[in-house]
Design a protein around this motif. Structure first.
Motif, PDB file in Angstrom:
ATOM      1  N   LEU A  17      59.302  -3.504  50.387  1.00 45.96           N
ATOM      2  CA  LEU A  17      59.682  -4.068  49.096  1.00 45.96           C
ATOM      3  C   LEU A  17      60.351  -3.010  48.249  1.00 45.96           C
ATOM      4  O   LEU A  17      59.802  -1.930  48.027  1.00 45.96           O
ATOM      5  CB  LEU A  17      58.447  -4.610  48.374  1.00 45.96           C
ATOM      6  N   GLY A  18      61.564  -3.319  47.755  1.00 47.01           N
ATOM      7  CA  GLY A  18      62.299  -2.375  46.926  1.00 47.01           C
ATOM      8  C   GLY A  18      61.870  -2.435  45.477  1.00 47.01           C
ATOM      9  O   GLY A  18      60.858  -3.036  45.117  1.00 47.01           O
ATOM     10  N   ASP A  19      62.645  -1.793  44.628  1.00 47.53           N
ATOM     11  CA  ASP A  19      62.396  -1.798  43.185  1.00 47.53           C
ATOM     12  C   ASP A  19      62.411  -3.244  42.694  1.00 47.53           C
ATOM     13  O   ASP A  19      63.355  -3.980  42.950  1.00 47.53           O
ATOM     14  CB  ASP A  19      63.492  -0.992  42.478  1.00 47.53           C
ATOM     15  N   PRO A  20      61.358  -3.683  41.981  1.00 47.92           N
ATOM     16  CA  PRO A  20      61.319  -5.078  41.541  1.00 47.92           C
ATOM     17  C   PRO A  20      62.354  -5.425  40.489  1.00 47.92           C
ATOM     18  O   PRO A  20      62.643  -6.599  40.260  1.00 47.92           O
ATOM     19  CB  PRO A  20      59.895  -5.235  40.985  1.00 47.92           C
ATOM     20  N   ASN A  21      62.948  -4.429  39.828  1.00 45.52           N
ATOM     21  CA  ASN A  21      63.916  -4.694  38.771  1.00 45.52           C
ATOM     22  C   ASN A  21      65.286  -4.161  39.177  1.00 45.52           C
ATOM     23  O   ASN A  21      65.433  -2.990  39.508  1.00 45.52           O
ATOM     24  CB  ASN A  21      63.488  -4.023  37.454  1.00 45.52           C
ATOM     25  N   CYS A  22      66.273  -5.033  39.159  1.00 46.65           N
ATOM     26  CA  CYS A  22      67.640  -4.653  39.514  1.00 46.65           C
ATOM     27  C   CYS A  22      68.595  -5.126  38.434  1.00 46.65           C
ATOM     28  O   CYS A  22      69.344  -6.088  38.633  1.00 46.65           O
ATOM     29  CB  CYS A  22      68.045  -5.250  40.861  1.00 46.65           C
ATOM     30  N   PRO A  23      68.585  -4.523  37.256  1.00 41.83           N
ATOM     31  CA  PRO A  23      69.427  -5.015  36.166  1.00 41.83           C
ATOM     32  C   PRO A  23      70.907  -4.921  36.492  1.00 41.83           C
ATOM     33  O   PRO A  23      71.383  -3.939  37.063  1.00 41.83           O
ATOM     34  CB  PRO A  23      69.052  -4.094  34.990  1.00 41.83           C
TER      35      PRO A  23
END
Length: 540
Positions: free
Chosen positions: A81-87
């Protein structure tokens, strides 16, 4: 919330070229063991015709795939699982890539667009799916390693046909998509954010008897295209492992679903998945997705599973179905069913079925006594209304008493053994705290008033009250995960919000009518009030 009818053919047929380049290496998992729990790849899936691919983009490895050449789909992809936030990141890319090395191992390790490939069309077709296989069909290119689980280069690397299988659009865009969003939220909060590392393996079961056809009648006249090349999977599955230095925090579980519109999604232990996959893949030996099954019997795993199920209940606005369900009008169930938090139903007999759960009951008499007990002891809010006589076998079954909502118009849960009903007043209401705080309840569906552009519902006395659709989102504007028992809603405020922990910390949520996006600007934002008021910056 209404769903738009979408034109699958147009979505699958409209592609444009993505000018980037993806690299991959075929033949060994040596360079991507980091994506396997305990550096051990899943066992029992490989055949003489499968290829091991370390997916590489921009000179870095991003996940691992076992590819089935004859079926032209991956058997599984292993990832973290990668970074949960990808703005600011696009959710989808228009172009999918192919892997030249599957045709010729001596080719450059670059996975490219078909236009940039040095291989001929026949060479590209020889051992893998290509973009034209999905054109003019009713199937989605369904990710195994989900693009929504990854950011930046990891995100781009998922858009390869060696990571895609033909998925039924309803299954992919509704059932599996909802499951992925809920899974991502739970793993972020219960594993990644507390020092654990989530390992995931998602796979597809090839089906020899069903390949992608083309839509329409004149197949022979369509661009000299060969047909029935790519296997349509019978099932899609995901195994989850949270590895942690503290064994009390380690856990695992699995999901498996049928790749069809009316799909059944089962939540099962990893060791049970191993047995089921051995049967479905018809393997000569045992299957092992994770070494030592990654603590599948841990207490923490049971807690996370419980939170997952509750989040899924809320997300899908659960429809409780059983042998009596065919006797109850669907419109009434759609109107009255909100959520279910049963303590007496046998979890081993429960399956997520489409937008609801099906409970297995061996005998009619057992079912009747079981549900009577459930209605008395559980907080079902609400479940099933009344029975109609439809067969002689049910003539002597007493009607169940009608249950009302356990959630108020603005989202609060009813407490103090009260539930939404008139209780001596002309309107429906219930207590929401031990301090005798109370709130109105909806007696009809919570919908948008076209004149005021706000969510409203009837409260039972001829008047209307503001409301919020329960469980429409579990994520705040900053990407935080809402508390599992407190999804985004109004909760008596003018804006949408939710609690993010048990310490009463909270954050704004986007309006259900205005999701997070650029909306014509160069930053992510959304309205947190209706109609189109009080905006905030947000993260996808």
């Amino acid at each position: 919330m209404s769903h738009r009818t979408m034109d699958w053919l147009m979505l699958l047929g409209c592609v444009s070229l993505w000018p980037g380049m993806v690299l991959a290496e075929v033949g060994s998992f040596t360079d991507c063991n980091e994506y396997f729990y305990r550096d051990a790849e899943p066992r029992g899936f490989a055949t003489a015709d499968t290829a091991e691919i370390c997916q590489r983009y921009s000179n870095l490895y991003h996940f691992a795939t076992l590819y089935d050449r004859p079926q032209r789909i991956p058997r599984w992809s292993a990832y973290t699982l990668g970074d949960p936030n990808c703005p600011g990141q696009a959710q989808k890319r228009s172009q999918w890539f192919v892997e030249p090395q599957l045709a010729h191992p001596d080719e450059s390790p670059e996975m490219t667009t078909e236009a940039e490939s040095t291989l001929s069309l026949d060479e590209r077709r020889s051992s893998q799916a290509i973009n034209e296989d999905y054109e003019d069909t009713s199937y989605d290119r369904g990710h195994l390693n989900p693009n929504a689980f990854q950011c930046n280069d990891n995100h781009i690397a998922t858009f390869t046909l060696t990571n895609a299988v033909p998925m039924n659009p309803d299954f992919n865009r509704v059932h599996w998509s909802k499951l992925e969003k809920t899974l991502k939220a739970q793993l972020s909060g219960s594993c990644r954010n507390v020092g654990g590392k989530p390992y995931l393996v998602t796979g597809a079961v090839p089906r020899d008897t069903e390949k992608i056809p083309i839509e329409g009648e004149d197949k022979e006249g369509d661009r000299n295209r060969p047909y029935n090349r790519v296997s349509v999977p019978s099932h899609v599955w995901t195994a989850v492992c949270c590895d942690h230095g503290d064994n009390n925090r380690k856990f695992s579980f699995a999901f498996i679903g049928e790749n069809k519109e009316a799909s059944g999604l089962q939540i099962i232990p990893v060791e049970q998945l191993n047995t089921e996959l051995s049967r479905l893949y018809k393997t000569p030996g045992p299957v092992e997705v994770f070494a030592d099954d990654c603590g599948s019997e841990s207490q923490k795993g049971q807690e996370v599973l419980s939170a997952m199920k509750k989040a899924l209940y809320n997300t899908f606005q659960i429809l409780l179905t059983d042998p009596y369900s065919q006797l109850v009008k669907r419109s009434k169930l759609d109107r009255e069913t909100k959520m279910m938090t049963s303590q007496t139903l046998d979890q081993k007999k429960m399956q997520l079925m489409g937008l609801g759960f099906r409970v297995g009951i061996s005998r009619l008499a057992d079912g009747h006594s079981q549900f009577e007990k459930t209605y008395e002891q559980d907080n079902l809010a609400p479940a099933v209304a009344r029975l109609a006589r439809a067969a002689e076998a049910l003539d002597r079954v007493c009607p169940f008493k009608e249950l009302n909502f356990g959630v108020t118009a603005t989202g609060w849960s009813c407490v103090k053994e009260t539930r939404c009903e008139c209780q001596g007043y002309a309107y429906s209401w219930c207590y929401t705290s031990d301090r005798n705080d109370w709130d109105y309840c909806c007696t009809e569906e919570c919908t948008v008033n076209p004149e005021s552009e706000v969510y409203e519902c009837s409260r039972g006395d001829g008047s209307i009250t503001k409301c919020s659709p329960y469980g429409y989102s579990m994520q705040t504007i900053s990407g935080k995960v809402c508390r599992s028992d407190h999804p985004c809603g109004l909760y008596g405020k003018r804006y949408f919000w939710c609690y993010t922990d048990d310490e009463k910390n909270w954050d704004y949520c986007c309006s259900p009518q205005h999701r997070c996006g650029k909306h014509g600007y160069n930053y992510q934002w959304c309205y947190i009030r209706d109609p189109e008021k009080s905006w905030q910056y947000c993260a996808l």
